[in-house]
Scaffold this active site. Structure first.
Site, PDB file in Angstrom:
ATOM      1  N   SER A   1      -7.116   5.296  -0.362  1.00  0.00           N
ATOM      2  CA  SER A   1      -7.308   4.020  -1.050  1.00  0.00           C
ATOM      3  C   SER A   1      -8.784   3.646  -1.007  1.00  0.00           C
ATOM      4  CB  SER A   1      -6.487   2.918  -0.373  1.00  0.00           C
ATOM      5  OG  SER A   1      -5.110   3.236  -0.389  1.00  0.00           O
TER       6      SER A   1
ATOM      7  N   GLN B   1      -4.757  -1.325  -7.426  1.00  0.00           N
ATOM      8  CA  GLN B   1      -5.449  -0.455  -6.475  1.00  0.00           C
ATOM      9  C   GLN B   1      -6.137   0.676  -7.217  1.00  0.00           C
ATOM     10  OE1 GLN B   1      -3.444   2.682  -3.904  1.00  0.00           O
ATOM     11  NE2 GLN B   1      -3.831   1.138  -2.332  1.00  0.00           N
TER      12      GLN B   1
ATOM     13  N   ASP C   1       0.822  -1.209   0.000  1.00  0.00           N
ATOM     14  CA  ASP C   1       0.000   0.000   0.000  1.00  0.00           C
ATOM     15  C   ASP C   1       0.859   1.263   0.000  1.00  0.00           C
ATOM     16  OD1 ASP C   1      -2.456   1.314  -0.030  1.00  0.00           O
ATOM     17  OD2 ASP C   1      -2.572   1.451   2.140  1.00  0.00           O
TER      18      ASP C   1
END
Length: 305
Positions: A246, A296, A222
């Site tokens: 996110s 993502q 991430d």
């Protein structure tokens, strides 16, 4: 090591952690406490403030799911949706649903909750090891990590351009070391191709537990991914009125992972629009093996108000 600033003033204000302490602290953070059957509590990040880092929630959710899985099976993919920001002032509760157990695959659903409300839903799939047809893309030519400065060393050169609270946060002792191949400045984010390459590793990682290595990869995946879709627009998370978060995150594990050694995180962004940016990533070992892939979609919004 990605650690504290070496100036005397900084040393007086915060402790210098050893790389071994940082690594063991990350393992402790991502481990979860079983409080009932398929119910777990995630630890709070010591010193954490504000919003919980998304990679922490994913890593803890994965470890919660593993608690219900046959030891022979390893996670090969996970898909997570972020619904609400986590709050560092409260622990996170993880509820695991055992949706499926087959001859080769098992599927688990994990709901992460704080104060009675879900903050993340994650589905993870586990597979019994087996042989199969094999191919992968080529890594290509890239500078090796030993030839590159750390991200913290690069930030120290920009210290006079970064507000003090941001500088302290960005140079704090961290268990994940990062070395950009072609550095991109969050202070002066000039427009460039939506692609990044960053070497990453866990500092002084002593554990050989493959479950934990995959959880740490999920944690680190991430980092630096969402900013890839900002590069063509000449903005960063430091840009005034910039709002980013996110929205969903996916990881596919192709092989066993060794987070104690360097992995190249090669990311690109093929699209952005509607206040969202889409990003992809591939993680290669130094000898060119592709061990994991990521994707993502995130919120990238420059507010008018």
């Amino acid at each position: 090591m990605d650690g504290a600033d070496t100036s005397q003033g900084e040393k007086k204000k915060r402790r210098d952690y050893t790389s071994a302490e940082l690594a063991s602290g990350l393992v402790h953070l991502l481990d979860v406490e079983e409080i009932d059957v398929d119910l777990y509590r995630g630890r709070r990040n010591p010193g954490g403030r504000g919003r919980v880092f998304g990679g922490q929630v994913i890593g803890q959710a994965l470890n919660a799911a593993v608690g219900s899985i046959d030891d022979e099976r390893q996670v090969h993919s996970l898909h997570a949706y972020f619904m609400r920001p986590g709050d560092e002032d409260f622990p996170i509760i993880y509820r695991v649903e055992r949706d499926y157990d087959g001859g080769s695959f098992s599927n688990r659903r994990v709901i992460a909750m704080q104060r009675g409300k879900p903050i993340l839903n994650m589905t993870a799939s586990f597979q019994r090891p087996e042989a199969g047809l094999t191919h992968q893309v080529d890594l290509g030519d890239v500078a090796m990590p030993d030839e590159l400065p750390t991200e913290v060393e690069l930030l120290r050169k920009m210290k006079d351009q970064i507000p003090e609270p941001f500088y302290r946060f960005m140079t704090r002792p961290r268990p994940i070391e990062m070395r950009p191949v072609d550095p991109w400045s969050p202070v002066d984010p000039r427009k460039r191709e939506p692609r990044r390459q960053i070497w990453i590793r866990a500092t002084d990682m002593a554990s050989d537990n493959q479950v934990m290595h995959r959880a740490i990869l999920a944690f680190a995946s991430d980092m630096a991914l969402l900013s890839t879709c900002m590069q063509p627009h000449g903005i960063s998370w430091m840009t005034r009125k910039m709002q980013s978060a996110s929205l969903d995150h996916a990881v596919w594990f192709h092989e066993d992972v060794d987070m104690a050694d360097w992995l190249l995180y090669d990311t690109d962004s093929p699209w952005s629009g509607g206040g969202r940016g889409f990003n992809r990533g591939q993680l290669f070992t130094r000898d060119g093996r592709l061990v994991a892939s990521t994707a993502q979609e995130g919120l990238i919004r420059v507010r008018d108000d």
